[in-house]
Write a protein that holds these residues in place. Structure first.
Motif, PDB file in Angstrom:
ATOM      1  N   LEU A 142     -15.508  42.093 -40.268  1.00 35.47           N
ATOM      2  CA  LEU A 142     -14.938  43.311 -39.713  1.00 35.47           C
ATOM      3  C   LEU A 142     -15.500  43.594 -38.325  1.00 35.47           C
ATOM      4  N   SER A 143     -14.681  44.245 -37.508  1.00 32.92           N
ATOM      5  CA  SER A 143     -15.126  44.654 -36.187  1.00 32.92           C
ATOM      6  C   SER A 143     -16.093  45.831 -36.303  1.00 32.92           C
ATOM      7  N   SER A 144     -17.035  45.901 -35.380  1.00 33.02           N
ATOM      8  CA  SER A 144     -17.953  47.042 -35.356  1.00 33.02           C
ATOM      9  C   SER A 144     -17.349  48.222 -34.598  1.00 33.02           C
ATOM     10  N   THR A 145     -16.151  48.023 -34.048  1.00 29.24           N
ATOM     11  CA  THR A 145     -15.441  49.108 -33.364  1.00 29.24           C
ATOM     12  C   THR A 145     -14.441  49.729 -34.328  1.00 29.24           C
ATOM     13  N   ILE A 146     -14.620  50.990 -34.628  1.00 26.63           N
ATOM     14  CA  ILE A 146     -13.738  51.676 -35.573  1.00 26.63           C
ATOM     15  C   ILE A 146     -13.160  52.937 -34.941  1.00 26.63           C
ATOM     16  N   MET A 147     -12.176  53.506 -35.621  1.00 29.83           N
ATOM     17  CA  MET A 147     -11.631  54.805 -35.242  1.00 29.83           C
ATOM     18  C   MET A 147     -12.069  55.798 -36.311  1.00 29.83           C
ATOM     19  N   ALA A 148     -13.178  56.513 -36.048  1.00 33.40           N
ATOM     20  CA  ALA A 148     -13.745  57.406 -37.062  1.00 33.40           C
ATOM     21  C   ALA A 148     -12.761  58.488 -37.486  1.00 33.40           C
ATOM     22  N   SER A 149     -11.955  58.959 -36.565  1.00 34.53           N
ATOM     23  CA  SER A 149     -11.013  60.036 -36.891  1.00 34.53           C
ATOM     24  C   SER A 149      -9.892  59.568 -37.815  1.00 34.53           C
ATOM     25  N   TYR A 150      -9.836  58.259 -38.086  1.00 31.84           N
ATOM     26  CA  TYR A 150      -8.848  57.709 -39.016  1.00 31.84           C
ATOM     27  C   TYR A 150      -9.450  57.509 -40.407  1.00 31.84           C
ATOM     28  N   ILE A 151     -10.728  57.896 -40.575  1.00 29.61           N
ATOM     29  CA  ILE A 151     -11.427  57.688 -41.843  1.00 29.61           C
ATOM     30  C   ILE A 151     -11.657  59.038 -42.511  1.00 29.61           C
ATOM     31  N   THR A 152     -11.152  59.173 -43.726  1.00 29.04           N
ATOM     32  CA  THR A 152     -11.248  60.439 -44.448  1.00 29.04           C
ATOM     33  C   THR A 152     -11.820  60.226 -45.841  1.00 29.04           C
ATOM     34  N   LEU A 153     -12.750  61.082 -46.207  1.00 34.57           N
ATOM     35  CA  LEU A 153     -13.273  61.107 -47.566  1.00 34.57           C
ATOM     36  C   LEU A 153     -12.516  62.181 -48.338  1.00 34.57           C
ATOM     37  N   GLN A 154     -12.048  61.831 -49.533  1.00 33.23           N
ATOM     38  CA  GLN A 154     -11.195  62.726 -50.303  1.00 33.23           C
ATOM     39  C   GLN A 154     -11.765  62.972 -51.700  1.00 33.23           C
ATOM     40  N   GLN A 155     -11.379  64.116 -52.254  1.00 34.39           N
ATOM     41  CA  GLN A 155     -11.823  64.490 -53.591  1.00 34.39           C
ATOM     42  C   GLN A 155     -11.151  63.642 -54.672  1.00 34.39           C
ATOM     43  N   SER A 156      -9.939  63.207 -54.384  1.00 33.65           N
ATOM     44  CA  SER A 156      -9.194  62.393 -55.344  1.00 33.65           C
ATOM     45  C   SER A 156      -8.363  61.376 -54.576  1.00 33.65           C
ATOM     46  N   ALA A 157      -7.684  60.519 -55.307  1.00 34.66           N
ATOM     47  CA  ALA A 157      -6.875  59.497 -54.653  1.00 34.66           C
ATOM     48  C   ALA A 157      -5.671  60.086 -53.935  1.00 34.66           C
ATOM     49  N   GLY A 158      -5.222  61.305 -54.370  1.00 38.01           N
ATOM     50  CA  GLY A 158      -4.021  61.842 -53.779  1.00 38.01           C
ATOM     51  C   GLY A 158      -4.174  63.128 -52.996  1.00 38.01           C
ATOM     52  N   SER A 159      -4.993  64.056 -53.482  1.00 39.15           N
ATOM     53  CA  SER A 159      -5.055  65.359 -52.821  1.00 39.15           C
ATOM     54  C   SER A 159      -6.423  65.985 -53.081  1.00 39.15           C
ATOM     55  N   GLY A 160      -6.540  67.281 -52.766  1.00 37.58           N
ATOM     56  CA  GLY A 160      -7.799  67.975 -52.987  1.00 37.58           C
ATOM     57  C   GLY A 160      -8.618  68.075 -51.720  1.00 37.58           C
ATOM     58  N   ALA A 161      -9.861  68.495 -51.871  1.00 37.68           N
ATOM     59  CA  ALA A 161     -10.750  68.655 -50.720  1.00 37.68           C
ATOM     60  C   ALA A 161     -10.920  67.336 -49.987  1.00 37.68           C
ATOM     61  N   ASN A 162     -11.060  67.415 -48.675  1.00 38.33           N
ATOM     62  CA  ASN A 162     -11.239  66.183 -47.889  1.00 38.33           C
ATOM     63  C   ASN A 162     -12.019  66.489 -46.622  1.00 38.33           C
ATOM     64  N   PHE A 163     -12.560  65.434 -46.025  1.00 31.48           N
ATOM     65  CA  PHE A 163     -13.299  65.584 -44.775  1.00 31.48           C
ATOM     66  C   PHE A 163     -13.075  64.333 -43.931  1.00 31.48           C
ATOM     67  N   THR A 164     -12.676  64.523 -42.676  1.00 33.40           N
ATOM     68  CA  THR A 164     -12.431  63.409 -41.757  1.00 33.40           C
ATOM     69  C   THR A 164     -13.611  63.245 -40.810  1.00 33.40           C
ATOM     70  N   LEU A 165     -14.032  62.021 -40.640  1.00 31.32           N
ATOM     71  CA  LEU A 165     -15.205  61.742 -39.814  1.00 31.32           C
ATOM     72  C   LEU A 165     -14.912  61.916 -38.325  1.00 31.32           C
ATOM     73  N   THR A 166     -15.981  62.090 -37.565  1.00 27.82           N
ATOM     74  CA  THR A 166     -15.868  62.157 -36.101  1.00 27.82           C
ATOM     75  C   THR A 166     -16.761  61.124 -35.416  1.00 27.82           C
ATOM     76  N   GLY A 167     -17.870  60.739 -36.052  1.00 30.39           N
ATOM     77  CA  GLY A 167     -18.795  59.788 -35.434  1.00 30.39           C
ATOM     78  C   GLY A 167     -18.454  58.351 -35.766  1.00 30.39           C
ATOM     79  N   ASP A 168     -18.809  57.421 -34.875  1.00 26.05           N
ATOM     80  CA  ASP A 168     -18.429  56.026 -35.074  1.00 26.05           C
ATOM     81  C   ASP A 168     -19.576  55.056 -34.791  1.00 26.05           C
ATOM     82  N   ASN A 169     -20.774  55.418 -35.199  1.00 22.02           N
ATOM     83  CA  ASN A 169     -21.926  54.532 -35.045  1.00 22.02           C
ATOM     84  C   ASN A 169     -21.919  53.516 -36.179  1.00 22.02           C
ATOM     85  N   VAL A 170     -21.762  52.220 -35.854  1.00 22.02           N
ATOM     86  CA  VAL A 170     -21.562  51.184 -36.872  1.00 22.02           C
ATOM     87  C   VAL A 170     -22.586  50.067 -36.720  1.00 22.02           C
TER      88      VAL A 170
END
Length: 220
Positions: A142-170
């Motif tokens: 994998l590349s060490s260059t990512i788009m952090a704003s495209y990565i989201t942690l979610q409470q479930s596979a479909g919906s619920g609470a979620n949080f999208t990242l902003t930092g991209d230190n890899v």
């Protein structure tokens, strides 16, 4: 990864020896990798054009060597004297090996096809909320260059609470194969994640969502 070889006479595909091939990033390149094997159709009829497939281990190693075989300009081969033999003269003559090509005179690939297949089978292997490390793996480097704003942690596979990242230190878990990256959550990201109720307090409420373009392989 596939290789197509064209010879000036008929060769025997069963005689192919991948360990005789060394990839270089230039004719006398500083980056190089010698194959551990190669896969050909040993039942195929002798021909002047042979297609061979790299082993998975070799494909991973080449992709993990940044700057090697990423374009036509960085794809050269040095060939040892035990690479492949011809079929010999009619009636059972001596089968001769291909003349070797030394490092320093390595041959450049004639045609290069870009890798258009994105990483598949992405794995969300670990989230350490104590130190803020998110581990993401794949079957290829994998590349060490990512788009952090495209990565989201979610409470479930479909919906619920979620949080999208902003930092991209890899960083990488293993620099040799680069198949698992560690995304270091920023202070604000880790704080925001912990403040989001019912999110990633256990494996039961912690899911990873990746938008297209979030993570790429080493070839882009």
């Amino acid at each position: 990864l596939q290789l197509n070889f064209t010879f000036n006479e008929v060769v025997d595909p069963a005689s192919f020896n991948g360990q005789a091939l060394t990839f270089l990033n230039a004719r006398n390149g500083s980056l190089n990798y010698t194959l551990t094997g190669i896969v050909t159709n040993i039942l195929a009829s002798p021909n002047t054009v042979i297609t061979a497939t790299l082993t998975n281990a070799d494909a991973v190693a080449i992709k993990a060597t940044l700057g090697l075989a990423i374009s036509k300009e960085t794809s050269y081969l040095a060939i040892a004297s035990t690479f492949v033999r011809d079929v010999g003269a009619p009636g059972g003559g001596t089968k001769n090996y291909l003349l070797p090509v030394a490092i320093g005179n390595a041959i450049q690939v004639s045609n290069y096809m870009l890798d258009a297949i994105p990483p598949m089978q992405i794995a969300f292997t670990l989230l350490d909320v104590n130190v803020g490390n998110l581990y993401i793996g794949a079957e290829e480097p994998l590349s060490s260059t990512i788009m952090a704003s495209y990565i989201t942690l979610q409470q479930s596979a479909g919906s619920g609470a979620n949080f999208t990242l902003t930092g991209d230190n890899v960083t990488y878990v293993n620099m040799l194969d680069k198949r698992v990256i560690i995304v270091k959550l920023s202070y604000n990201d880790l704080k925001g994640l912990k403040l989001t109720n019912s999110l990633c307090t256990s494996t039961l409420n912690c899911f990873l969502s990746l938008a297209p373009g979030a993570i790429g392989d080493t070839l882009g």
